[in-house]
Design a protein around this motif. Sequence first.
Motif, PDB file in Angstrom:
ATOM      1  N   LYS A 351      70.114  78.974  16.208  1.00 38.71           N
ATOM      2  CA  LYS A 351      68.689  79.201  16.419  1.00 38.71           C
ATOM      3  C   LYS A 351      68.547  80.346  17.415  1.00 38.71           C
ATOM      4  N   TYR A 352      67.837  81.385  17.024  1.00 41.70           N
ATOM      5  CA  TYR A 352      67.693  82.524  17.918  1.00 41.70           C
ATOM      6  C   TYR A 352      66.502  83.379  17.496  1.00 41.70           C
ATOM      7  N   ARG A 353      66.115  84.278  18.406  1.00 38.87           N
ATOM      8  CA  ARG A 353      65.083  85.276  18.136  1.00 38.87           C
ATOM      9  C   ARG A 353      65.692  86.653  18.314  1.00 38.87           C
ATOM     10  N   PHE A 354      65.419  87.546  17.371  1.00 41.07           N
ATOM     11  CA  PHE A 354      65.917  88.916  17.422  1.00 41.07           C
ATOM     12  C   PHE A 354      64.729  89.871  17.392  1.00 41.07           C
ATOM     13  N   ARG A 355      64.733  90.827  18.333  1.00 39.90           N
ATOM     14  CA  ARG A 355      63.687  91.839  18.341  1.00 39.90           C
ATOM     15  C   ARG A 355      64.307  93.217  18.484  1.00 39.90           C
ATOM     16  N   CYS A 356      63.677  94.188  17.866  1.00 42.23           N
ATOM     17  CA  CYS A 356      64.100  95.575  18.026  1.00 42.23           C
ATOM     18  C   CYS A 356      62.960  96.489  17.597  1.00 42.23           C
ATOM     19  N   THR A 357      63.106  97.767  17.960  1.00 41.67           N
ATOM     20  CA  THR A 357      62.194  98.819  17.494  1.00 41.67           C
ATOM     21  C   THR A 357      62.984  99.750  16.595  1.00 41.67           C
ATOM     22  N   LEU A 358      62.513  99.929  15.392  1.00 34.66           N
ATOM     23  CA  LEU A 358      63.218 100.709  14.377  1.00 34.66           C
ATOM     24  C   LEU A 358      62.463 102.008  14.116  1.00 34.66           C
ATOM     25  N   THR A 359      63.207 103.104  14.012  1.00 32.61           N
ATOM     26  CA  THR A 359      62.643 104.370  13.548  1.00 32.61           C
ATOM     27  C   THR A 359      63.574 104.939  12.497  1.00 32.61           C
ATOM     28  N   MET A 360      62.998 105.686  11.555  1.00 30.08           N
ATOM     29  CA  MET A 360      63.819 106.298  10.512  1.00 30.08           C
ATOM     30  C   MET A 360      63.403 107.747  10.337  1.00 30.08           C
ATOM     31  N   ASP A 361      64.350 108.552   9.827  1.00 27.09           N
ATOM     32  CA  ASP A 361      64.090 109.977   9.622  1.00 27.09           C
ATOM     33  C   ASP A 361      64.850 110.434   8.379  1.00 27.09           C
ATOM     34  N   ASP A 362      64.213 111.285   7.591  1.00 25.86           N
ATOM     35  CA  ASP A 362      64.827 111.849   6.389  1.00 25.86           C
ATOM     36  C   ASP A 362      65.444 110.759   5.514  1.00 25.86           C
ATOM     37  N   CYS A 363      64.703 109.689   5.343  1.00 25.07           N
ATOM     38  CA  CYS A 363      65.233 108.535   4.595  1.00 25.07           C
ATOM     39  C   CYS A 363      64.792 108.608   3.138  1.00 25.07           C
ATOM     40  N   ARG A 364      65.744 108.620   2.234  1.00 26.74           N
ATOM     41  CA  ARG A 364      65.453 108.640   0.799  1.00 26.74           C
ATOM     42  C   ARG A 364      65.593 107.261   0.171  1.00 26.74           C
ATOM     43  N   ASP A 365      66.051 106.289   0.971  1.00 24.61           N
ATOM     44  CA  ASP A 365      66.207 104.939   0.439  1.00 24.61           C
ATOM     45  C   ASP A 365      65.601 103.926   1.402  1.00 24.61           C
ATOM     46  N   SER A 366      66.407 103.339   2.294  1.00 22.11           N
ATOM     47  CA  SER A 366      65.867 102.260   3.122  1.00 22.11           C
ATOM     48  C   SER A 366      66.651 102.094   4.412  1.00 22.11           C
ATOM     49  N   VAL A 367      66.000 101.445   5.372  1.00 23.72           N
ATOM     50  CA  VAL A 367      66.602 101.013   6.636  1.00 23.72           C
ATOM     51  C   VAL A 367      66.234  99.552   6.798  1.00 23.72           C
ATOM     52  N   GLY A 368      67.208  98.728   7.232  1.00 19.90           N
ATOM     53  CA  GLY A 368      66.861  97.319   7.285  1.00 19.90           C
ATOM     54  C   GLY A 368      67.758  96.446   8.130  1.00 19.90           C
ATOM     55  N   ILE A 369      67.450  95.147   8.079  1.00 20.93           N
ATOM     56  CA  ILE A 369      68.151  94.106   8.823  1.00 20.93           C
ATOM     57  C   ILE A 369      68.855  93.198   7.830  1.00 20.93           C
ATOM     58  N   ILE A 370      70.150  92.997   8.032  1.00 24.78           N
ATOM     59  CA  ILE A 370      70.949  92.086   7.212  1.00 24.78           C
ATOM     60  C   ILE A 370      70.860  90.688   7.806  1.00 24.78           C
ATOM     61  N   LEU A 371      70.687  89.683   6.952  1.00 21.07           N
ATOM     62  CA  LEU A 371      70.643  88.291   7.397  1.00 21.07           C
ATOM     63  C   LEU A 371      71.582  87.449   6.543  1.00 21.07           C
ATOM     64  N   LYS A 372      72.292  86.537   7.198  1.00 20.30           N
ATOM     65  CA  LYS A 372      73.110  85.530   6.496  1.00 20.30           C
ATOM     66  C   LYS A 372      74.095  86.186   5.529  1.00 20.30           C
ATOM     67  N   VAL A 475      71.622 101.060   6.934  1.00 19.58           N
ATOM     68  CA  VAL A 475      70.871 102.273   6.612  1.00 19.58           C
ATOM     69  C   VAL A 475      71.479 102.870   5.351  1.00 19.58           C
ATOM     70  N   GLN A 476      70.619 103.202   4.392  1.00 16.68           N
ATOM     71  CA  GLN A 476      71.098 103.795   3.142  1.00 16.68           C
ATOM     72  C   GLN A 476      70.355 105.099   2.875  1.00 16.68           C
ATOM     73  N   ASP A 477      71.127 106.172   2.797  1.00 17.14           N
ATOM     74  CA  ASP A 477      70.636 107.524   2.528  1.00 17.14           C
ATOM     75  C   ASP A 477      69.493 107.904   3.460  1.00 17.14           C
ATOM     76  N   GLY A 478      69.823 107.977   4.724  1.00 18.19           N
ATOM     77  CA  GLY A 478      68.843 108.385   5.711  1.00 18.19           C
ATOM     78  C   GLY A 478      69.396 108.224   7.109  1.00 18.19           C
ATOM     79  N   LYS A 479      68.538 108.441   8.082  1.00 17.33           N
ATOM     80  CA  LYS A 479      68.892 108.242   9.482  1.00 17.33           C
ATOM     81  C   LYS A 479      68.026 107.118  10.046  1.00 17.33           C
ATOM     82  N   GLY A 480      68.660 106.250  10.815  1.00 17.72           N
ATOM     83  CA  GLY A 480      67.928 105.150  11.424  1.00 17.72           C
ATOM     84  C   GLY A 480      68.348 104.942  12.859  1.00 17.72           C
TER      85      GLY A 480
END
Length: 489
Positions: A351-372, A475-480
């Motif tokens: 049981k936990y809480r996760f926080r962050c601030t995400l920014t992306m640049d020149d992204c042609r696909d996606s930036v994200g959080i993996i779970l489980k 991060v896929q095809d971009g900068k994060g």
Amino acid sequence: MNIFRRNHEGLVSGDAIPLYHNGVFHIFYLTSPPNTVNWPERIRTTWQHAITKDLINWQELEPALVPGEGNAIDKDGCWTGSAIYANGKFHIFYTAADLDSKYQQKIVHAVSDDGISFVKETTPCIVADADYYETVDWRDPYVFYNEEDACYWILIAGRKNNGPDTRRGCIVLYKSQDLYKWKHYGPIYDPGYTNVTECPEMFKMGEYWYISHSRFSESGGTVYRYSKSPYGPWRTPKYDGIGGRRFYAAKSAANDEGRRFYFGWVHERATPDDKDHWCWGGDFCIPHEIVQRTDGQLDFKMPEEFNECFTERVDSLFKRQQGDININDGSITVDSIGKMSFGFFDIKEAKYRFRCTLTMDDCRDSVGIILKSNEELSEYYLLSLEFPMQRVSLTKFPVPMDPYWAAASVAVKDFSMAEVDGPRVCEKSFNIENNQAINLDIVVDNGIMEMFIDDKVTFTFRCYRDSEYEIGLLVQDGKGKFDNIVFQK
């Protein structure tokens, strides 16, 4: 972490019926009989009752309604309804289930002086008029006082008795001056797109009216529509839905400050297996606080009260698995032009809480959080912000393959069959710009995953399988870039 999920007996819970009165939230809700899984045994539900002043500390009270015995009109369950305080008394309107009756679902009134012990009427106050409506689906009454109309309104989830069979769901309006004598008005919401408009409610914020309901067909979940009149027309918001397909039967209540919260629940499966079928009921979620925009549309966020649930910081290390990833002063920067990069945190808390601030640049696909996830990233969930699609989504991997190609491919080790949610289990449109700071707030409570995206969009889902890694970055095809990373328990 003190989040109200179920009552002290651990009974399957669902369908919150909130009432705010004299500084206290009363949450009536349904529980199934112990050890029931299938229809109709599981839906012989009881109305439980809990109260709180702060959304965090809860006191459980005695059950408010229990199913009758013998030939009682609610012998097969006291189903969803609503509660109101009026004329010095507490009033409940609920769905009385009698599956052997022509009118299997009827609206019944119960009254209490203290809000704890309720006396049920022995005859229904409203039954479906067969000249207009089917007699089976007639449930989930929602009552409130409409000041503009100077009378009580009650909304009922029903089905018209004509039209395409899977498109008959509507919300029916009755009116009353005294909560006892009701006059039929007719459908106030007749969208022509769904089977049943379950658990409706209506409220006003500022100059806008809102009507919400839940649906188990089509894309599922709790949705809302808005209008400047309580009679419509009811328009669809850009970010349709309140919390994803598995945040269900949500109802809301506002406190004295005008802060309004939706209370919903996440389904459980018949067995603790991600391949088994979903059932009615499960566990309550973190309430979703409404944030109204100037154009009338609604955003949703985690209430600030829940900061009290996560006070102890948890240290974690990040493990790069693939790609160009740089860690510096608590920030993680990923340069992944033309490829995928990912890694995991070594967090071991259930049981936990996760926080962050995400920014992306020149992204042609996606930036994200993996779970489980497993280590090779073949079985996992991905919360992704997709720049080209201007979308946020939660996708379950592995995604299903055609059986032919699954059989022919030696790389496919676990062929995943398609299920009702689809591989993309939650999704919403979401405005994303280069170098835009997006705040992510995720709570994982064993298998329950609750995601709050930039105080606008929320997702809820449940996962049963054990995982090698609780959480990671991709991060896929971009900068994060991921800043302000915090784990708490």
